[in-house]
Structures are given as C-alpha cells and as structure tokens.
Design a protein around this motif. Structure first.
Motif, PDB file in Angstrom:
ATOM      1  N   ASN A 132      38.096  77.955  42.746  1.00  0.00           N
ATOM      2  CA  ASN A 132      37.532  77.034  41.740  1.00  0.00           C
ATOM      3  C   ASN A 132      38.588  76.254  40.962  1.00  0.00           C
ATOM      4  N   ARG A 163      21.878  81.744  46.946  1.00  0.00           N
ATOM      5  CA  ARG A 163      21.278  82.241  45.700  1.00  0.00           C
ATOM      6  C   ARG A 163      19.914  81.595  45.481  1.00  0.00           C
ATOM      7  N   HIS A 188      29.989  72.554  42.457  1.00  0.00           N
ATOM      8  CA  HIS A 188      29.833  74.012  42.338  1.00  0.00           C
ATOM      9  C   HIS A 188      30.190  74.394  40.905  1.00  0.00           C
ATOM     10  N   GLY A 228      26.888  82.664  38.824  1.00  0.00           N
ATOM     11  CA  GLY A 228      28.280  83.126  38.868  1.00  0.00           C
ATOM     12  C   GLY A 228      28.656  83.813  37.559  1.00  0.00           C
ATOM     13  N   SER A 239      31.930  87.162  41.540  1.00  0.00           N
ATOM     14  CA  SER A 239      31.300  87.521  42.814  1.00  0.00           C
ATOM     15  C   SER A 239      32.359  87.522  43.911  1.00  0.00           C
TER      16      SER A 239
HETATM   17  O1  LIG Z   1      34.424  82.487  39.639  1.00  0.00           O
HETATM   18  C1  LIG Z   1      33.484  81.973  39.016  1.00  0.00           C
HETATM   19  O2  LIG Z   1      33.627  81.339  37.949  1.00  0.00           O
HETATM   20  C2  LIG Z   1      32.079  82.105  39.537  1.00  0.00           C
HETATM   21  C3  LIG Z   1      31.923  81.736  40.966  1.00  0.00           C
HETATM   22  O3  LIG Z   1      32.265  80.403  41.219  1.00  0.00           O
HETATM   23  C4  LIG Z   1      30.509  82.004  41.404  1.00  0.00           C
HETATM   24  O4  LIG Z   1      29.745  81.052  41.583  1.00  0.00           O
HETATM   25  O5  LIG Z   1      30.178  83.182  41.548  1.00  0.00           O
END
Ligand SMILES: O=C(O)C[C@H](O)C(=O)O
Ligand SMILES: NC(=O)c1ccc[n+]([C@@H]2O[C@H](COP(=O)([O-])OP(=O)(O)OC[C@H]3O[C@@H](n4cnc5c(N)ncnc54)[C@H](O)[C@@H]3O)[C@@H](O)[C@H]2O)c1
Length: 329
Positions: A132, A163, A188, A228, A239
């Motif tokens: 990310n 999801r 995302h 997330g 996750s």
């Molecule tokens: O690591 C994160 O901030 C969350 C991850 O992108 C997720 O969607 O589970």
C-alpha cells in the motif's frame, strides 16, 4: 513434456503476506498444477535471515513444482528474468507519518524496483502491486519502467472483490459461487466503490434482489471499504492470508482467464473508460483471456454509482499529483 519454469519474484518475502503466499505459489496454485516455478525472494538486508528461514521451510515441503529459490536484497538480481512479480514489500504507515511521507517512503521502494523490472525482467513480465498504497505504488513502478508495456503493471483490488462477494452472499442467503459480475471501482482504500448494480445472483440482478439502498449505502459499501481496518482492529495486524489468497486469485485469473459470463476486478492503467482519466491505475471490471485483460465496456452507470466512482478516482488523481510533486513520476 517438461515445461520451462516460470520465474516468480516476491518482494517483502519475509513479511506476513509473504509467509502466507510463498507456499501456495510453490504448490502450483498461482499458475497451475503443471507449471514449475523458480522463486526469487527480495527483502531488505536485515530481513534476509528471516527469508532464509522461510526458504528452508519451502525446501522442507518438497514441492514437486519448485525448481529453485534465490534470496537477495538486490532488486537487479530479484527481477532478473522475472516473468511474474508480486510487489508486496512496502513501508507501513507509522505514528506521526502523513500520507505524503508514506508516498515518499514508498517511492524510494517502488521507483528502483520499477527500474530493475525495466532493465532485467523477461519480456512477458506481469506485475501485481500489493504493498500500500497499492494503486499509486503501481503507478510509480510503471513510470520507472518505460520499456515495459504500461498494462503489465496492476494493483490488487481482488481482496476487496472477494470481501464484497462474501458480504453480498451473506445478505442474500446465497453462496459466493452464485454471484457473478461484481465490480470494485477506483482505489484500494476507504473510497473504493463495490458495485452490485450489474452483478447477478443465480442469474437475477443483485441490486434488485437486495432491493435495499439503505443497506447498500450504510452497511455493504462501508463494510467492504473499511474491512482492512476492521481486520487490523480485530487481529492486531493487517490481513495476511486473505491478502495472499487474493494475490493468488489475481494472477491466476490474469494468466488463466475469467469464466464465461463473469468478470473480475483489477487495478489497471485507465484507457479513459468510464470517465477515469487515462493513465490512473484504477480498479475496473475486467475479463481476461490468454494472459491479457480487457475492461468490460458498455455498462450503464447510474447516479448512485457515478458519484462514488468519481470520489475514488478523485483520490487517485490527488495521489498522482502528490507523487508527481515529489518527482516520482
Ligand atoms: O494494510 C492495510 O492498511 C489494510 C489492507 O490494505 C487491507 O485491505 O486489508
Ligand atoms: N492491496 C491489498 O489488498 C492489501 C491487503 C493487505 C495488505 N496490503 C499491504 O501489503 C503490504 C505488506 O503487508 P505485510 O502484512 O506482509 O507487511 P509486513 O510488514 O509483514 O511485511 C512487509 C515486508 O516487506 C519488506 N520490505 C520493506 N521494504 C522492502 C524493500 N524495499 N524491498 C523488499 N522488501 C521490503 C519488509 O522487510 C517486510 O518483511 C503492506 O503495505 C500492506 O498494507 C495490501
């Protein structure tokens, strides 16, 4: 017939997603049960020992398809001859860090990795960015790889897609296998838009089956978009197994194709479809065939959807402006 092994590079290999991902790649779930693989694990120097531990465990699984493991802290080595690259390693946001700081820190990772892909990867390289902010990291890597076709750089929204499938199945008392044509649009991030207006459940329109716009706006969309954060809150860590699973799904679908009558969601460079500015790496509905993807065209976008797609795309544009401002594009 003996097949040539496919070189699969995984960055952040010693991290928690890496640990959930590598064994599945080596067992054949990424590319197919008849496709041998060679793994290249890229880590930062202090994490090399941990990556070696994971490699020892991979050896101990005696996977028939696994034809070699190389561990390195040098992107030029990690991407040499790479056919598939999973860019998982990224700089997590730490206390007091602003979004701009995060983008800058990740620029320091994804720019050199993009350049190494440009200079050393195989001609058929396919890249999935998981780390990310995935869409914008993919954009940074792509910009550093001008000799690689832009469409080979993709970002992961398959976890969001999966999801959404489960939330919709639970609401309607169906199974995920009954649901087709669901779409994640945009980034995302919490602005993403899971769209069920074109989805079907057992052949019937999903939005009509649900027939509950309040649930859609106040429950389904925020639950998927903030999942997330909910996982981090519950698990005390982000996750990992579900993210690894989505990465497997993304590449498997890209390489092996979508089922007839269905599509999936991928973060891909926009060609201007659906009003998404060209070049932004945004999630779209796509079909895949023979290792290529195409945006599903001709969908009617209603007002409810339009506002939400636009909001997420606006965020992507702002992220692009920010990394441009940092000289990363
Ligand atoms: O690591 C994160 O901030 C969350 C991850 O992108 C997720 O969607 O589970
Ligand atoms: N797109 C998605 O749906 C999604 C879902 C879950 C997590 N993520 C993201 O995936 C990333 C990884 O998550 P994780 O839980 O495995 O994190 P983690 O912290 O457990 O592991 C990250 C690993 O990356 C390594 N790393 C850091 N910089 C590197 C570099 N320059 N080269 C190679 N490796 C490097 C670290 O040493 C670490 O081992 C995070 O950015 C997370 O936010 C994305």
């Amino acid at each position: 017939m003996t097949r040539t092994p496919v070189n699969v590079t995984v960055t952040g290999a010693a991290g928690q997603i890496g640990y959930a991902l590598l064994f599945r790649i080596a067992s054949g779930q990424l590319l197919g049960a008849d496709v041998p693989v060679k793994l290249r694990l890229l880590e930062i120097t202090p994490a090399l020992k941990a990556a070696e531990g994971t490699a020892m465990e991979l050896d101990d699984c005696a996977f028939p398809l696994l034809q070699g493991i190389e561990i390195t802290d040098d992107p030029n080595v990690a991407f040499d001859g790479s056919n598939v690259a999973l860019l998982v390693g990224a700089r997590p946001r730490t206390k007091g860090m602003e979004r701009g700081d995060l983008l800058e820190a990740n620029g320091g990772i994804f720019k050199p990795q993009g350049k190494a892909i440009n200079d050393h990867a195989a001609d058929d390289i396919k890249v999935l960015v998981v780390g990310n902010p995935a869409n914008t990291n993919a954009l940074i890597a792509q910009a550093a790889a001008p000799d690689v076709p832009a469409e080979r750089f993709t970002a992961m929204t398959r976890l969001d897609h999966n999801r959404a499938l489960t939330q919709l199945a639970k609401k309607t008392g169906s199974t995920v296998a009954d649901i087709k044509r669901l779409t994640i649009w945009g980034n995302h991030s919490a602005t993403q838009y899971p769209d069920i207006f074109h989805a079907t459940i057992g052949g019937k329109n999903a939005a009509e089956t649900v027939n509950d716009e309040k649930w859609l706006a106040e429950d389904f969309i925020p639950t998927v978009a903030k999942r997330g954060a909910a996982i981090i809150e519950a698990r005390g860590a982000s996750s990992a197994a579900s993210a690894a699973n989505a990465a497997i799904d993304h590449v498997h679908t890209w390489v092996n194709g979508t089922a007839d009558g269905d599509w999936t969601s991928m973060g891909i460079p926009s060609d201007g479809s659906y009003g998404v500015p060209e070049g932004l790496i945004s999630s779209f509905p796509v079909t895949t065939k023979d290792g290529k993807y195409e945006i599903v065209q001709g969908l009617d976008i209603n007002e409810f959807s339009r506002a939400r797609i636009d909001a997420s795309v606006k965020e992507l544009s702002e992220e692009r402006d920010a990394v441009r401002g940092l000289g990363l594009l």
